[in-house]
Design a protein around this motif. Sequence first.
Motif, PDB file in Angstrom:
ATOM      1  N   GLU A 136       0.744  -1.034   0.259  1.00 49.81           N
ATOM      2  CA  GLU A 136       0.182   0.356  -0.305  1.00 49.81           C
ATOM      3  C   GLU A 136       0.802   0.963  -0.055  1.00 49.81           C
ATOM      4  OE1 GLU A 136      -3.213   0.865   2.713  1.00 49.81           O
ATOM      5  OE2 GLU A 136      -3.513  -1.557   3.230  1.00 49.81           O
ATOM      6  N   ARG A 137       1.830   1.349   0.796  1.00 48.14           N
ATOM      7  CA  ARG A 137       2.707   2.193   0.797  1.00 48.14           C
ATOM      8  C   ARG A 137       3.536   2.058  -0.252  1.00 48.14           C
ATOM      9  NH1 ARG A 137      -0.537   5.075   3.668  1.00 48.14           N
ATOM     10  NH2 ARG A 137       0.334   5.662   5.444  1.00 48.14           N
ATOM     11  N   ASP A 138       3.794   1.690  -1.756  1.00 52.69           N
ATOM     12  CA  ASP A 138       4.714   1.371  -2.482  1.00 52.69           C
ATOM     13  C   ASP A 138       5.964   1.022  -2.240  1.00 52.69           C
ATOM     14  OD1 ASP A 138       2.673   1.955  -4.582  1.00 52.69           O
ATOM     15  OD2 ASP A 138       3.371   4.181  -4.097  1.00 52.69           O
ATOM     16  N   MET A 139       6.271  -0.362  -1.088  1.00 51.81           N
ATOM     17  CA  MET A 139       7.232  -0.233  -0.456  1.00 51.81           C
ATOM     18  C   MET A 139       7.907  -2.103  -1.423  1.00 51.81           C
ATOM     19  SD  MET A 139       6.793   0.099   3.206  1.00 51.81           S
ATOM     20  CE  MET A 139       8.061  -0.097   3.631  1.00 51.81           C
ATOM     21  N   ARG A 140       9.039  -2.206  -1.220  1.00 52.63           N
ATOM     22  CA  ARG A 140       9.194  -3.080  -1.277  1.00 52.63           C
ATOM     23  C   ARG A 140       9.442  -4.224  -0.382  1.00 52.63           C
ATOM     24  NH1 ARG A 140      13.283  -3.457  -6.811  1.00 52.63           N
ATOM     25  NH2 ARG A 140      12.677  -5.661  -6.656  1.00 52.63           N
ATOM     26  N   VAL A 141       9.170  -5.830  -0.891  1.00 53.52           N
ATOM     27  CA  VAL A 141       9.746  -6.150   0.453  1.00 53.52           C
ATOM     28  C   VAL A 141      10.152  -7.219   0.197  1.00 53.52           C
ATOM     29  CG1 VAL A 141       8.303  -8.405   1.278  1.00 53.52           C
ATOM     30  CG2 VAL A 141       6.673  -6.206   0.741  1.00 53.52           C
ATOM     31  N   ILE A 142      11.612  -8.155   1.246  1.00 53.00           N
ATOM     32  CA  ILE A 142      12.716  -8.844   1.037  1.00 53.00           C
ATOM     33  C   ILE A 142      12.081  -9.889   2.234  1.00 53.00           C
ATOM     34  CG2 ILE A 142      14.837  -9.594   1.604  1.00 53.00           C
ATOM     35  CD1 ILE A 142      15.812  -6.861   0.630  1.00 53.00           C
ATOM     36  N   ALA A 143      11.397 -10.997   2.031  1.00 50.17           N
ATOM     37  CA  ALA A 143      10.761 -12.194   2.964  1.00 50.17           C
ATOM     38  C   ALA A 143      11.518 -13.127   3.324  1.00 50.17           C
ATOM     39  CB  ALA A 143       9.298 -12.552   2.428  1.00 50.17           C
ATOM     40  N   LEU A 144      12.216 -13.244   4.053  1.00 52.67           N
ATOM     41  CA  LEU A 144      12.290 -14.713   4.386  1.00 52.67           C
ATOM     42  C   LEU A 144      11.182 -15.784   5.411  1.00 52.67           C
ATOM     43  CD1 LEU A 144      15.629 -12.198   4.562  1.00 52.67           C
ATOM     44  CD2 LEU A 144      16.268 -13.709   6.524  1.00 52.67           C
TER      45      LEU A 144
END
Length: 197
Positions: A136-144
């Motif tokens: 929603e905040r136009d952020m990217r994600v690195i998921a572990l």
Amino acid sequence: MDMTSRMTAHFNDSAAVLQESGRALAEPLAQGVELLFTTLANNGKILACGNGGSAADAQHFVAELVGRFERERLPLPGIALNTDTSILTAVGNDYGYEHVFERQVLALGQPGDVLVAISTSGNSANVALSIEAAHERDMRVIALSGKGGGAFNDLLGPDDIHLCVPHDRTMRIQEVHILLLHALCDGIDALLLGDTA
């Protein structure tokens, strides 16, 4: 099995999982380094969250950013979302525990920031909601994650990075997670300090 053999088996199993993870995750891990470096170079910040052991990993990672990893450098902007007990208990009490990270991402996240979302199963509801809030905040994600990635598989977009440990045992996944986080720190430092040889 005697106790010495049992303990030896832990080391052997851990080494095997680390080797397999290295083969599977080196490329997306390098992409994660590039994403975090670009974020920091453009005055973005890194938010991190998780529960239990993953909360400890989020705090550890942010401590390496704000303090230092192995070499002297300027402090880097990072926030562990699982550390403020007043926020966690207020939001948990008023909205439900599944919203404790989501609300913080919505409050603190800005376009261009990155969320590091940690869950050994990929199914932690509050971490999953934080990923939705990051988008929603136009952020990217690195998921572990591990155990096949769980709900993270459906939440992550093509611009996100999924570091899913190829194993089903929680402690082995956590052992790889800390290595992944250390590798991210090392890669960031290498790019910041011009040590990419």
